[in-house]
Design an enzyme around this catalytic site. Structure first.
Site, short mmCIF file in Angstrom:
data_model
loop_
_atom_site.label_atom_id
_atom_site.label_comp_id
_atom_site.label_asym_id
_atom_site.label_seq_id
_atom_site.Cartn_x
_atom_site.Cartn_y
_atom_site.Cartn_z
N ARG A 108 0.32 -1.48 0.36
CA ARG A 108 0.46 -0.04 0.33
C ARG A 108 0.90 1.34 0.10
NH1 ARG A 108 -4.53 2.45 -1.58
NH2 ARG A 108 -5.94 3.29 -0.16
N THR A 381 -9.11 0.82 -10.17
CA THR A 381 -8.63 -0.39 -9.19
C THR A 381 -8.98 -1.59 -10.07
OG1 THR A 381 -9.12 0.88 -6.73
CG2 THR A 381 -8.42 -1.60 -7.22
N THR A 399 -4.34 -0.53 -7.80
CA THR A 399 -4.52 0.96 -7.66
C THR A 399 -3.52 2.00 -7.58
OG1 THR A 399 -6.60 1.93 -7.01
CG2 THR A 399 -5.44 0.48 -5.25
N ASN A 401 -6.34 4.84 -7.40
CA ASN A 401 -7.05 5.20 -6.69
C ASN A 401 -8.71 5.58 -7.58
OD1 ASN A 401 -8.83 5.65 -4.38
ND2 ASN A 401 -8.08 7.56 -4.01
N GLU A 420 -4.42 8.11 -3.87
CA GLU A 420 -4.29 7.58 -2.22
C GLU A 420 -4.62 8.63 -1.27
OE1 GLU A 420 -5.72 5.08 -2.47
OE2 GLU A 420 -4.93 3.99 -3.99
N SER A 452 -7.73 0.99 3.07
CA SER A 452 -8.00 0.98 1.66
C SER A 452 -9.06 -0.58 1.92
CB SER A 452 -7.13 0.07 1.14
OG SER A 452 -7.07 -0.91 0.04
N GLY A 472 -13.39 -1.44 -7.17
CA GLY A 472 -14.71 -0.40 -6.81
C GLY A 472 -14.62 0.12 -5.28
N GLY A 473 -13.93 0.39 -5.28
CA GLY A 473 -13.96 1.34 -3.93
C GLY A 473 -14.25 0.72 -2.36
#
Length: 573
Positions: A108, A381, A399, A401, A420, A452, A472-473
């Site tokens: 991340r 993503t 991703t 973002n 991000e 995340s 898809g968030g």
């Protein structure tokens, strides 16, 4: 050789026109290779046909699922820059078939040391969405190169010079952009034009490219070569790092060489639990998704969903979502910075208490639950899933973002940076781009990783295996939950990716559904129970692979909502 296809096609960089348009065929009918156990087939489902083929090319050179994952991820950096890339990060699960070990790689992004909340607040105290979503202040320090180098060295079989070769070839030789990439460029054109390197890469001659153009990215090819030859050092130190830092600072950002040099991917223990006779392996923090999925499954474990009518099945599932998202907003953050009550959140006994608070015939209002002590609630993503011929598995979600990340290309490196920083709880009482509430646990601090929703997961049964994930968030979490429930119910890979979805995230207090997914009668009954029902455009781009050991069949499926999707199963000799 036997093959089944279903993956998503997406493109990338410097454009030349006109050029002969090359069509990549996709197939709606899946065929599967059969062999005596152990299976001699491998399965890959990714968001782009060229990336899927890069994975199989690497397997054919003697690589395993991890090597294939490196090939797929780096190829997606070239052909799908609107959704992932070297300038972003990822979360991944790895299963080692020889030892049975499951492990989690945390790549991340993290905040630069000089991060300041003041940079993301307007004079009136409202969030400054421009600085949190566009330009260099929006970008966290990328994690993808470090994570790929780490997993390759520890769990792969091939050198990076082999597994990154397909991506370098795609960047140098070029390919045709998909409609999705062209749409993303057109949608963000005004922001891309702010930054000379971004405009040069995505708007040659000041124009949005056409699908028939040939896209080359020689700048990123050079960066990929440095990474392939030197590993993480080739990205985080030396000329590539110096060029990125200079470009970021010149445009008003705060990155330093020390920020890049200090970045390290982390290996963590995944979350594991039992549900309906299956072992669920999912992502730990800084993913909020794995904890939320585990909490939801623990709540649903005491409910006979299979024998319920559709209305009550949705009712109980939504109530589990509501309660897990409330806890998500309250407690979760970077485990290196925040002490979280994971023993409580993952406890079946805690879930028992939450289950008892669900009214059988009435929706709970989110305002009835104890308030999340958060400064506020908190899609572009990509996900791919791989099983190799030996049963090694990778589930990776990567991703930048939002669409095309920060829209900022870092100088001559060809690296498109993420946005991000918006995934931190930047402003008290205000949601991020996905409407999620984040608490002080997810406040920005130099060196900290933002929370995340990415939820790469495995479902492991005696005779059946699933590798699953999706972009898809905030909907990633509920998509993966619903996919797991469908697999446990016996659905196939293609049925899992095709099923209609619904979503609830505590706040806003509503149930989002895909248009036409529920009958008018079911909608009326849910409304009578107190639910607000909201039609929402389709979401997600799920890619799954399954392995039925009883029949020795592997299946790969990509989301049919993505018309260019491709999953593939191929015999490996």
């Amino acid at each position: 050789m036997s093959a089944c296809r279903t993956t998503a096609h997406r493109p990338a960089l410097r454009w030349c026109r006109p050029v002969l348009v090359m069509a990549i065929a996709t197939f709606s009918v899946l065929t599967f290779a059969r062999d005596a156990a152990p299976s001699k087939t491998a399965a890959i489902a990714s968001a782009n046909a060229l990336a899927t083929e890069a994975g199989f090319e690497t397997l054919a050179k003697g690589g395993n699922a991890v090597d294939a994952a490196v090939a797929v991820a780096t190829s997606l950096s070239v052909v799908q820059p609107e959704a992932s890339g070297l300038g972003g990060g990822f979360l991944a699960l790895i299963h080692d078939a020889a030892t049975g070990k499951n492990t989690f790689i945390d790549a991340r992004e993290m905040a630069p040391k000089a991060v300041s909340s003041a940079d993301y607040v307007n004079k009136d105290g409202s969030p400054n969405r421009d600085t949190s979503l566009n330009g260099p202040l929006a970008a966290g320090i990328p994690g993808l190169p470090s994570g790929l180098a780490f997993m390759s060295a520890k769990y792969g079989k091939l050198p990076l010079t082999v597994s990154v070769r397909p991506a370098i070839r795609l960047a140098e030789d070029g390919f045709h952009p998909t409609g999705a990439l062209v749409h993303s460029i057109a949608h963000t054109r005004d922001v891309l034009q702010r930054y000379p390197a971004s405009a040069a890469k995505f708007l040659p001659g000041g124009q949005v490219p056409a699908v028939g153009d040939l896209f080359r990215d020689r700048d990123q090819a050079r960066t990929l070569k440095a990474f392939a030859e030197q590993g993480a050092r080739g990205f985080y130190t030396g000329p590539v790092a110096a060029e990125m830092v200079a470009a970021v600072k010149a445009a008003g950002g705060t990155w330093t060489m020390a920020d890049l040099a200090s970045y390290k991917a982390r290996e963590r223990a995944p979350i594991e639990l039992q549900y309906a006779g299956y072992k669920i392996v999912t992502a730990p923090p800084p993913s909020s998704g794995g904890v939320a999925i585990a909490e939801m499954l623990n709540i649903l474990a005491g409910i006979d969903l299979k024998n319920m009518d559709q209305v009550h099945r949705i009712h109980y599932t939504v109530e589990a979502m509501r309660r897990a998202f409330r806890d998500h907003n309250e407690y979760l953050g970077d485990p290196d910075f925040v002490k979280m009550p994971l023993d409580m959140l993952l406890s079946p006994y805690y879930a028992d208490g939450l289950r008892q608070s669900i009214l059988p015939e009435r929706a709970t209002q989110s305002s009835w639950l104890p308030a999340a002590h958060a400064p506020q609630p908190g899609m572009h993503t990509m996900h791919f899933s791989i099983i190799d011929k030996d049963g090694n598995m990778v589930s990776m979600t990567a991703t930048v973002n939002t669409t095309l990340g920060s829209k900022f290309v870092a100088g001559t490196t060809g690296v498109l940076l993420n946005d991000e920083m918006d995934d931190f709880a930047l402003v008290a009482g205000k949601p991020n781009a996905f409407g999620l509430i984040g608490g002080s646990a997810n406040a920005p601090v130099g060196g900290k990783r933002m929370l995340s929703s990415m939820s790469p997961s495995f479902v492991i049964g005696k005779d059946r295996l699933l590798v699953i994930g999706s972009p898809g968030g905030s909907t990633i979490i509920t998509q993966v939950l619903e996919g797991i429930l469908a697999f446990v119910d016996g659905k196939t890979a293609s049925e899992i990716t095709a099923q209609k979805r619904f979503h609830h995230q505590y706040l806003p207090d509503r149930v989002d559904i895909e248009p036409g997914s529920l009958s008018a009668g079911v909608v009326d009954q849910l409304k009578a129970m107190g639910y607000e029902i909201n039609d929402k455009d389709t979401w997600g781009n799920m890619n799954v692979v399954t392995w039925d050991k009883a029949t020795n069949i592997k299946a790969a499926a990509s989301d049919p909502r993505n018309p260019a999707g491709l999953g593939k199963v191929e015999a490996m000799h």
